[in-house]
Design a protein around this motif. Sequence first.
Motif, PDB file in Angstrom:
ATOM      1  N   VAL A   5       0.858  -1.178   0.000  1.00  0.00           N
ATOM      2  CA  VAL A   5       0.000   0.000   0.000  1.00  0.00           C
ATOM      3  C   VAL A   5       0.896   1.232   0.000  1.00  0.00           C
ATOM      4  O   VAL A   5       1.779   1.378   0.847  1.00  0.00           O
ATOM      5  N   PHE A   6       0.671   2.094  -0.979  1.00  0.00           N
ATOM      6  CA  PHE A   6       1.350   3.388  -1.025  1.00  0.00           C
ATOM      7  C   PHE A   6       0.368   4.397  -0.441  1.00  0.00           C
ATOM      8  O   PHE A   6      -0.624   4.751  -1.090  1.00  0.00           O
ATOM      9  N   PRO A   7       0.591   4.881   0.794  1.00  0.00           N
ATOM     10  CA  PRO A   7      -0.410   5.666   1.523  1.00  0.00           C
ATOM     11  C   PRO A   7      -0.447   7.155   1.174  1.00  0.00           C
ATOM     12  O   PRO A   7      -0.424   8.008   2.049  1.00  0.00           O
ATOM     13  N   PHE A   8      -0.498   7.459  -0.100  1.00  0.00           N
ATOM     14  CA  PHE A   8      -0.626   8.850  -0.535  1.00  0.00           C
ATOM     15  C   PHE A   8      -1.421   8.876  -1.827  1.00  0.00           C
ATOM     16  O   PHE A   8      -1.626   7.846  -2.456  1.00  0.00           O
ATOM     17  N   ASN A   9      -1.881  10.053  -2.187  1.00  0.00           N
ATOM     18  CA  ASN A   9      -2.775  10.203  -3.334  1.00  0.00           C
ATOM     19  C   ASN A   9      -2.141   9.645  -4.611  1.00  0.00           C
ATOM     20  O   ASN A   9      -1.006   9.987  -4.939  1.00  0.00           O
ATOM     21  N   PRO A  10      -2.848   8.775  -5.347  1.00  0.00           N
ATOM     22  CA  PRO A  10      -2.294   8.227  -6.582  1.00  0.00           C
ATOM     23  C   PRO A  10      -2.181   9.291  -7.674  1.00  0.00           C
ATOM     24  O   PRO A  10      -2.972  10.239  -7.720  1.00  0.00           O
ATOM     25  N   VAL A  11      -1.201   9.113  -8.537  1.00  0.00           N
ATOM     26  CA  VAL A  11      -0.971  10.030  -9.655  1.00  0.00           C
ATOM     27  C   VAL A  11      -0.781   9.181 -10.913  1.00  0.00           C
ATOM     28  O   VAL A  11       0.023   8.253 -10.913  1.00  0.00           O
ATOM     29  N   PRO A  12      -1.501   9.490 -11.987  1.00  0.00           N
ATOM     30  CA  PRO A  12      -1.289   8.728 -13.220  1.00  0.00           C
ATOM     31  C   PRO A  12       0.063   9.061 -13.839  1.00  0.00           C
ATOM     32  O   PRO A  12       0.555  10.187 -13.716  1.00  0.00           O
ATOM     33  N   ALA A  13       0.654   8.080 -14.489  1.00  0.00           N
ATOM     34  CA  ALA A  13       1.934   8.298 -15.175  1.00  0.00           C
ATOM     35  C   ALA A  13       1.733   9.318 -16.285  1.00  0.00           C
ATOM     36  O   ALA A  13       0.730   9.287 -17.002  1.00  0.00           O
ATOM     37  N   SER A  14       2.685  10.205 -16.396  1.00  0.00           N
ATOM     38  CA  SER A  14       2.612  11.209 -17.453  1.00  0.00           C
ATOM     39  C   SER A  14       3.329  10.697 -18.697  1.00  0.00           C
ATOM     40  O   SER A  14       4.119   9.759 -18.635  1.00  0.00           O
ATOM     41  N   ARG A  15       3.053  11.330 -19.804  1.00  0.00           N
ATOM     42  CA  ARG A  15       3.782  10.986 -21.033  1.00  0.00           C
ATOM     43  C   ARG A  15       5.201  11.534 -20.909  1.00  0.00           C
ATOM     44  O   ARG A  15       5.405  12.642 -20.420  1.00  0.00           O
ATOM     45  N   PRO A  16       6.169  10.766 -21.362  1.00  0.00           N
ATOM     46  CA  PRO A  16       7.535  11.291 -21.319  1.00  0.00           C
ATOM     47  C   PRO A  16       7.705  12.425 -22.329  1.00  0.00           C
ATOM     48  O   PRO A  16       7.181  12.363 -23.435  1.00  0.00           O
ATOM     49  N   ARG A  17       8.384  13.458 -21.915  1.00  0.00           N
ATOM     50  CA  ARG A  17       8.709  14.582 -22.801  1.00  0.00           C
ATOM     51  C   ARG A  17      10.170  14.437 -23.191  1.00  0.00           C
ATOM     52  O   ARG A  17      11.039  14.310 -22.334  1.00  0.00           O
ATOM     53  N   VAL A  18      10.436  14.453 -24.475  1.00  0.00           N
ATOM     54  CA  VAL A  18      11.794  14.247 -24.968  1.00  0.00           C
ATOM     55  C   VAL A  18      12.330  15.565 -25.507  1.00  0.00           C
ATOM     56  O   VAL A  18      11.657  16.252 -26.276  1.00  0.00           O
ATOM     57  N   SER A  19      13.520  15.902 -25.071  1.00  0.00           N
ATOM     58  CA  SER A  19      14.203  17.083 -25.597  1.00  0.00           C
ATOM     59  C   SER A  19      15.633  16.686 -25.920  1.00  0.00           C
ATOM     60  O   SER A  19      16.028  15.542 -25.696  1.00  0.00           O
ATOM     61  N   ARG A  20      16.397  17.600 -26.395  1.00  0.00           N
ATOM     62  CA  ARG A  20      17.781  17.239 -26.711  1.00  0.00           C
ATOM     63  C   ARG A  20      18.620  17.028 -25.456  1.00  0.00           C
ATOM     64  O   ARG A  20      19.736  16.572 -25.516  1.00  0.00           O
TER      65      ARG A  20
ATOM     66  N   GLY B 291      17.388  15.156 -22.856  1.00  0.00           N
ATOM     67  CA  GLY B 291      16.978  13.890 -22.247  1.00  0.00           C
ATOM     68  C   GLY B 291      15.467  13.735 -22.197  1.00  0.00           C
ATOM     69  O   GLY B 291      14.726  14.471 -22.852  1.00  0.00           O
ATOM     70  N   VAL B 292      15.024  12.765 -21.388  1.00  0.00           N
ATOM     71  CA  VAL B 292      13.611  12.455 -21.238  1.00  0.00           C
ATOM     72  C   VAL B 292      13.135  12.992 -19.894  1.00  0.00           C
ATOM     73  O   VAL B 292      13.813  12.810 -18.875  1.00  0.00           O
ATOM     74  N   PHE B 293      11.971  13.647 -19.884  1.00  0.00           N
ATOM     75  CA  PHE B 293      11.446  14.249 -18.665  1.00  0.00           C
ATOM     76  C   PHE B 293      10.001  13.824 -18.448  1.00  0.00           C
ATOM     77  O   PHE B 293       9.260  13.602 -19.404  1.00  0.00           O
ATOM     78  N   TYR B 294       9.619  13.706 -17.173  1.00  0.00           N
ATOM     79  CA  TYR B 294       8.244  13.395 -16.795  1.00  0.00           C
ATOM     80  C   TYR B 294       7.677  14.557 -15.987  1.00  0.00           C
ATOM     81  O   TYR B 294       8.426  15.370 -15.441  1.00  0.00           O
ATOM     82  N   ALA B 295       6.352  14.620 -15.895  1.00  0.00           N
ATOM     83  CA  ALA B 295       5.696  15.687 -15.135  1.00  0.00           C
ATOM     84  C   ALA B 295       6.167  15.647 -13.680  1.00  0.00           C
ATOM     85  O   ALA B 295       6.448  14.581 -13.130  1.00  0.00           O
ATOM     86  N   LYS B 296       6.240  16.801 -13.063  1.00  0.00           N
ATOM     87  CA  LYS B 296       6.744  16.905 -11.693  1.00  0.00           C
ATOM     88  C   LYS B 296       5.902  16.102 -10.708  1.00  0.00           C
ATOM     89  O   LYS B 296       6.442  15.460  -9.809  1.00  0.00           O
ATOM     90  N   THR B 297       4.570  16.106 -10.878  1.00  0.00           N
ATOM     91  CA  THR B 297       3.715  15.366  -9.942  1.00  0.00           C
ATOM     92  C   THR B 297       4.014  13.865 -10.011  1.00  0.00           C
ATOM     93  O   THR B 297       4.068  13.196  -8.983  1.00  0.00           O
ATOM     94  N   TYR B 298       4.226  13.345 -11.210  1.00  0.00           N
ATOM     95  CA  TYR B 298       4.529  11.925 -11.372  1.00  0.00           C
ATOM     96  C   TYR B 298       5.915  11.595 -10.816  1.00  0.00           C
ATOM     97  O   TYR B 298       6.096  10.597 -10.120  1.00  0.00           O
ATOM     98  N   LYS B 299       6.903  12.430 -11.091  1.00  0.00           N
ATOM     99  CA  LYS B 299       8.248  12.211 -10.560  1.00  0.00           C
ATOM    100  C   LYS B 299       8.233  12.220  -9.034  1.00  0.00           C
ATOM    101  O   LYS B 299       8.881  11.388  -8.398  1.00  0.00           O
ATOM    102  N   THR B 300       7.479  13.137  -8.450  1.00  0.00           N
ATOM    103  CA  THR B 300       7.381  13.223  -6.994  1.00  0.00           C
ATOM    104  C   THR B 300       6.716  11.976  -6.426  1.00  0.00           C
ATOM    105  O   THR B 300       7.167  11.420  -5.427  1.00  0.00           O
TER     106      THR B 300
END
Length: 126
Positions: A6-21, A23-32
């Motif tokens: 059990v992860f006892p905190f509010n669930p967050v859906p995975a974000s789409r990866p954002r690709v730039s030159r 590297g690859v980045f995810y939304a801050k809420t998902y990373k957190t």
Amino acid sequence: MRASVVFPFNPVPASRPRVSRWGVFYAKTYKTWKQLAEEHLAPGDTGIGPADGVLVVIIAVAKRAKTSKATFVNGDVDNFAKGPMDVITKATGYWGDDKQVNWLMSGKRFAEPGEEPRTEVHIYTT
């Protein structure tokens, strides 16, 4: 059943990866969320070997916004499953790789009044 997490905190859906030159980045809420989950998850001892098939049941119980009149949680149900599966795959003692998952059941709902938001993961061998 082999294990429950059990992860006892509010669930967050995975974000789409954002690709730039750079590297690859995810939304801050998902990373957190992933970072919190990794810190929360202790090593397991399920006894599941690399040749064992697995059934995984994931239930995302989300906090309802006070002003929301929505009848269902916003976010794709498969994206609510991606984070917990990635975190458990990275941890030791649950399963070797998520390619072992033969069956995945995933659901989402709002928390009832007085109920805490969380993500439940139940692991069974097949």
